[in-house]
Design a protein around this motif. Sequence first.
Motif, short mmCIF file in Angstrom:
data_model
loop_
_atom_site.label_atom_id
_atom_site.label_comp_id
_atom_site.label_asym_id
_atom_site.label_seq_id
_atom_site.Cartn_x
_atom_site.Cartn_y
_atom_site.Cartn_z
N ILE A 139 0.86 -0.79 -0.32
CA ILE A 139 0.00 -0.08 0.31
C ILE A 139 1.11 1.18 0.04
CG2 ILE A 139 -1.68 1.47 1.23
CD1 ILE A 139 -3.37 -1.58 2.01
N ARG A 140 1.55 1.38 0.83
CA ARG A 140 2.62 2.53 1.40
C ARG A 140 3.69 2.34 -0.52
NH1 ARG A 140 4.32 0.06 6.06
NH2 ARG A 140 6.04 -0.30 5.23
N THR A 141 3.66 2.06 -0.54
CA THR A 141 4.99 1.98 -2.21
C THR A 141 3.87 2.33 -3.49
OG1 THR A 141 6.05 -0.32 -1.69
CG2 THR A 141 6.03 0.33 -3.99
N ARG A 142 2.23 1.77 -3.04
CA ARG A 142 1.47 2.28 -4.65
C ARG A 142 1.47 4.29 -4.16
NH1 ARG A 142 -4.33 0.11 -4.43
NH2 ARG A 142 -4.61 2.06 -2.59
N GLU A 143 1.11 4.45 -2.75
CA GLU A 143 0.80 5.47 -2.24
C GLU A 143 2.40 6.41 -2.64
OE1 GLU A 143 -0.08 5.17 1.76
OE2 GLU A 143 -2.24 4.96 1.03
N PHE A 149 2.14 2.84 -10.70
CA PHE A 149 0.43 2.09 -10.28
C PHE A 149 -0.68 2.88 -10.68
CE2 PHE A 149 4.60 1.15 -7.01
CZ PHE A 149 4.98 -0.37 -8.24
N SER A 150 -0.81 4.11 -11.02
CA SER A 150 -1.80 3.88 -12.12
C SER A 150 -2.11 3.48 -12.65
CB SER A 150 -1.62 6.17 -12.38
OG SER A 150 -0.69 5.47 -13.71
N GLN A 151 -2.18 1.98 -13.74
CA GLN A 151 -2.28 2.08 -14.72
C GLN A 151 -3.15 0.70 -14.07
OE1 GLN A 151 0.32 1.11 -17.77
NE2 GLN A 151 0.70 3.41 -17.59
N ASP A 152 -3.83 -0.32 -15.49
CA ASP A 152 -4.35 -0.96 -15.26
C ASP A 152 -3.23 -2.30 -14.92
OD1 ASP A 152 -7.30 -0.19 -14.64
OD2 ASP A 152 -8.14 -1.25 -17.18
N TYR A 153 -3.58 -3.27 -14.08
CA TYR A 153 -2.65 -4.65 -13.66
C TYR A 153 -2.53 -5.45 -15.27
CZ TYR A 153 -0.66 -9.05 -12.80
OH TYR A 153 0.14 -10.27 -12.53
N HIS A 154 -1.37 -5.81 -15.66
CA HIS A 154 -0.64 -6.96 -16.31
C HIS A 154 -0.09 -7.72 -16.03
CE1 HIS A 154 0.61 -8.38 -20.68
NE2 HIS A 154 -1.33 -8.59 -20.87
N SER A 171 4.12 -14.01 0.79
CA SER A 171 5.40 -12.85 1.13
C SER A 171 4.84 -11.76 -0.48
CB SER A 171 6.34 -12.29 0.97
OG SER A 171 6.59 -12.81 2.48
N ALA A 172 4.92 -12.52 -1.68
CA ALA A 172 5.03 -11.47 -2.39
C ALA A 172 2.91 -11.52 -2.86
CB ALA A 172 5.20 -12.69 -3.84
N VAL A 173 2.40 -12.61 -2.55
CA VAL A 173 1.22 -13.00 -2.73
C VAL A 173 0.46 -11.42 -1.91
CG1 VAL A 173 -1.43 -13.53 -1.84
CG2 VAL A 173 0.69 -14.57 -2.83
N ALA A 174 1.00 -11.03 -0.50
CA ALA A 174 0.40 -10.36 0.98
C ALA A 174 0.62 -8.72 -0.05
CB ALA A 174 1.36 -10.19 1.84
N PHE A 175 1.97 -8.57 -0.47
CA PHE A 175 2.57 -7.48 -1.01
C PHE A 175 1.33 -6.90 -2.33
CE2 PHE A 175 4.41 -4.72 -4.25
CZ PHE A 175 5.62 -3.68 -3.21
N GLY A 176 1.49 -7.82 -2.72
CA GLY A 176 0.49 -7.02 -4.48
C GLY A 176 -1.43 -7.42 -3.64
N LYS A 339 7.34 -1.61 -15.63
CA LYS A 339 6.79 -0.31 -14.34
C LYS A 339 7.37 -1.14 -13.23
CE LYS A 339 3.91 3.37 -16.28
NZ LYS A 339 3.05 4.39 -16.12
N ALA A 340 7.01 -2.03 -13.08
CA ALA A 340 7.78 -2.18 -11.87
C ALA A 340 7.70 -4.16 -11.84
CB ALA A 340 6.43 -1.96 -10.99
#
Length: 496
Positions: A139-143, A149-154, A171-176, A339-340
């Motif tokens: 959440i903090r990374t997106r903020e 992170f403004s685009q739709d996921y792909h 951990s990857a799932v929780a972050f995502g 982008k990431a």
Amino acid sequence: MARDMAVALLLMLSMIVGTGSEVEEAFDVRKHLSTVTRYGVVKDVANNAYMPSSVPDGCTPIHLNLVARHGTRSPTKKRMRELENLASHIQELVKDAEEKNLAQNVPAWLRGWTSPWKGKVKGGELISKGEDELYDLGIRTRERFPELFSQDYHPDIYTLKATQVPRAAASAVAFGMGLFSGKGTLGPGKHRAFAVTSESRASDILLRFHDCCENYKDYKKKQEPAVDKLKEPILDEITGAIASRYKLNFTRQDTSSLWFLCKQEASLLDITNRACALFNPDEIALLEWTDDLEVFILKGYGKALNFRMGVPLLKDVVQSMEEAIQANEEKHPPGSYEKARLRFAHAETVVPFSCLLGLFLEGSEFEQIQREQPLPLPPKPPHNRNLKGSIVAPFGGNNMLVLHSCPANLPSKYYVQVLHNEHPTPMPGCGGADSCPFEVFKEKIAAPHLKHDYDVLCNVKANRVEQSSTNTKLSALYRWLFPPGINEIGSHGNEL
């Protein structure tokens, strides 16, 4: 009257200063657990002596690389068995003390104590605290980087990779889930599905390079006994102290297991008044130091191979930035390029990668590393040290490399900034700044490492003379640290 008021003001000022000093010096064991430290406890512990260098005005983030450790996890099955053995031995010690009328100093919790993990047959999994750490980080990374992170996921725009170890994948799932929360249609939280990919554990040279590097595995196997030998005088000193304090005939192994229990209780259960309370702050500082010695020698700057074997990961990071620059130069439309690149692994990944970047080094030390000269061991408490496991690789610890596109009137069109645990962190290769032109980053930091080939480093047998030389140096180092006849660290005033 005026004099009385002045005296009163001075007294009040001294009380305020005194109170602030006490707060500043308050000891929190949860910040001193080396790599067992929880992320939330230390993520805001910053280097107050460092003033972050801002990225030039007008620059915009265009790509993010993340290398993160998994979140807080439960003890492994092997360590849970160790705690059950400790419980059995402690009851024997308590019984012996009672028979000798020496039990008055025995802490009440030790009587009848059993391991909190007694009966568990599986271990090492991500616990709920670890899930929260990575979810909140997402959440903090997106903020922090809304432009990215403004685009739709792909999956080609936002790449999530994890090792095949379940706690890293979880951990990857929780972050995502945090990163993409509110972006989908699933459930009340409007979550969305996303992909997490992994390489086979047998061939994952990006995130588990240590598992695939035969020369490193040989080095580690040979040096682990030497590391244990370095720890022994500290453990013996503290064993004698707590045995005398509590009238229990503790062994060196008991002290080691009690320290492990302290770390698990404090980090996972927020219990600091049991195992941790057996030790005073000075003893905890020494025990933390022994853990950090192990991190330094077997994972960090103690040997070039420890971090040089991470060159495939560094190469992947640099390549991703070059691809982002190319897409930006060619004005690719949004949604057509990455982008990431987000990676989730282990302390054995984060520590070497931090070393590849030259983090937590002074300028002269960075030059030594570039010349492939060894660094001295971290100084023993009470001396300060830059490289602490609790800061470099706590649970959830991470490095972010942010690539910025900048206006044409600046010396460089692209700048790289490094954030360690979300804080701007100086890189000696960038002149002690936390950001510098991409060309400088590539030339000064990446290139000296990328000239090495992973297969040559890891799978061509090292020269026997070099191995013998390494062993001789460690033996000499041990004799210098702990001269014959000195049973306790600190006797004769010897300090590192």
